[in-house]
Structures are given as structure tokens and as C-alpha cells.
Design an enzyme around this catalytic site. Sequence first.
Site, PDB file in Angstrom:
ATOM      1  N   HIS A 232       0.843  -1.024   0.063  1.00 46.82           N
ATOM      2  CA  HIS A 232      -0.094  -0.094  -0.030  1.00 46.82           C
ATOM      3  C   HIS A 232       0.775   1.294  -0.034  1.00 46.82           C
ATOM      4  CE1 HIS A 232      -3.405  -2.457   0.733  1.00 46.82           C
ATOM      5  NE2 HIS A 232      -3.998  -1.593   0.724  1.00 46.82           N
ATOM      6  N   HIS A 286       1.387  -4.033   9.143  1.00 45.11           N
ATOM      7  CA  HIS A 286       2.934  -3.911   8.912  1.00 45.11           C
ATOM      8  C   HIS A 286       3.551  -3.309   9.927  1.00 45.11           C
ATOM      9  CE1 HIS A 286       2.925  -4.910   4.460  1.00 45.11           C
ATOM     10  NE2 HIS A 286       1.632  -4.055   4.476  1.00 45.11           N
TER      11      HIS A 286
END
Length: 388
Positions: A232, A286
Site C-alpha cells: 500500500h 505492517h
Amino acid sequence: MKGKIREPQRGRTTPDHRHSTDPPEKRIPSLIPTCWNGSSQKPEASAGFSQLFLPLIAPKKHQQARMRGARLGSHTVRSHGMTVARTHLHDWLILILLLAIVVILNAIHPFYRFVGKDMMTDLKYPLKSNTVPMWAVPVYAVLLPIVVFLLVYFRRNDVYDLHHAILGLLFSVLITAVITDAIKDAVGRPRPDFFWRCFPDGKEVYDKWGDVVCHGDKNVVKEGHKSFPSGHTSWSFAGLTFLSLYLSGKIQVFDRRGHVAKLCLVLLPLLLASLVAISRVDDYWHHWQDVFAGGLIGLVVAALCYLQFFPPPYHVQGWATYAYFRVLEESQRTSQAENAVNANVNNTQSAEVQVESQHNERNHHACMGISLSGDSGPTVEDLESGRR
């Protein structure tokens, strides 16, 4: 004899104005029009001057018109779109190849790194949904910049700017995607929520070497091994950094005039990309190292792809593409070649006008010499007879 008027000599041609009462100094100029046969030489010289310099003036105006047309974007999608696309056909083929590689990298299994029981301490964050869904990434990282490119195109009608901006943006995003997915598959780092992906019921199972034995959904477990770097974040920085560089060149942020409003406008895309990166950490998808690496990859690739088609934003010509200036330079060279041809024609015309002018001048002087020599005798005699 005193008082006797001398008769004119026989055989001498006397002009009609011999017996005129006008003074002598006014009689001589009256001979000049008779030598030109009623036509004036000054308008002829003026016409020759116009013909001499008209070829020099016209190409200059023509060149300025061509340069002005290039500035206004005379090369549009309708007139030169297919030509520009065919010129970069190999680039579009490479884009298709990159897209195929991205699909393959997402389909294969990543490296399943060893995950022991002691390592699970930092991998037990809750499994949450994405704040920024995957489908939204191409919308703001690809479609939004393309909309901006189209708005600029409607303003300038420059096909090179539109084509190269879209091509550079797609290269930026797809190259970043290939690099990111390749590293993901090679590293295989577990995500912060890996525990609940591997053991959705909370019951831990390990083999004899202490490695996890996951019994969760295979696709969810597979996605759990793709933490480093953040996809992303890298996609977001690739597309939005390219947009930021594009805007900074168009509005000339670095023109040394201190317009902070321009700088704020350029920083908005980078702020959006940063917020997306922060959301990946907040969603526990993440680690912070993943986000940092993803942002760095996207930033560097976007800058490299932008500089392939555009000058640096701080450059004086940073508002247009390299291709635009190449076309402008070719147009100027063509105009210079036309000027050289016109100069040769002009030199020929100038020589002809000069020869004709010299010929007319010689005729004029010859005519004046004959008239004066024929008129000087009678005029002097008239004066002498008057004294006598």
C-alpha cells in the site's frame, strides 16, 4: 556692338524654356522629369527596398508563429496522438510485461520463514480489516493523477505532456509493484497479526523443530508472510510522488519567489501517501520498517521515472517534457533552414535590384549631363547679352 542682341547660333538645339522669364536656377531642375519620362525614381527605389527586406521579415514572423503554436500545444491527441504512441510502442509493451510479472508475483507463494514460539510475542496483534482497501489504491494513486494530467491537457493541448505523464506514472507504479512484490516473496516476513492468521482459534501448534504449523485459511496465512515491504505504501508513494513532482514543475514551485501556497499544494499528495502508510501500521498489517522501506521504494522509483520524461522541477524548463523542447528545437531548425533558402533568394533579388538601380542611375546621370551641356551655353549667352 553695344546694345545689339546676339542671335542664337544656327544648328544649336534650344530648349523650349529658353525664352522663359524664370530665373536660370529654376530652369535646370525642370529638365529632370523629362528625363524620367513622367515617372519618379524614388517610388521605384522604395518598392525595391520593400521587395528586398520582405523575404527577411516574413520568415521571422513565420518562425515566431510556429514557436507560438508550439507553446500553445499545436500537437494534440487528435493530430499527433497515434504518432506519439507508435513512437513509444515498445514502452507500452514493457508495461504489459510488467503487469504480467506483478500478477505472477502475487500468485506464487512467498518464502515461509521460520517462526518459533518465542517470536510470536510480537506477532499477536489483532487481525483487523484494512482502513484503506486494496481497490482504493489504484483510484488515488493512478486515476487521480491521470485526472490532473487531463485537466492540464485541456489547458495546454500538449499531447507530449499528456502521453509522457501517463506513461511515466504507469511505469512508476508498475516498477514499484514488481520491486515490492519480489521483495515480499523473497523475504517472507510475518505480519504483526500473524498469530491469529496462523491460529484463528488461538491454539498454537508447532512441529519438532519448533516451527509453527498453521491451521488457518491458506490464503490468509499466505498473505501473512508478505509484511516487508508495505505494498500500500510503495504504491501510494509511487503514484502520488509522481503527481507531486508533476505539479511542482507545472506551477514552478522553485521559482525563487517564495510562494508558500504552491509548496503546500505540492505537499498534499505526499501527505495523503503518508497517511496511507500510517494506516498500515495502525491496522497491524505492517511493522514500521515495512512502511519506511515501502515509502522509500515508491519515492525513488517515482523520481527516476519522472526524470525520464521531464526536466527537474527546479529547472527553468521544468514545466514541459523533454519531447516538447525537442519538437520546438526541430521547428526552429526547420525555420532556420527556410530562412537560409529565403536568404539565398533574397541575395539574388538584392543583386538584381542593385544592378537595376545602378543602370537607372547611369541613365539618369547621362540624361542630366546631356541636358546641362545643351542648356549651359544659351543661358550664359543670355546673361552676356543682357549685360551688353
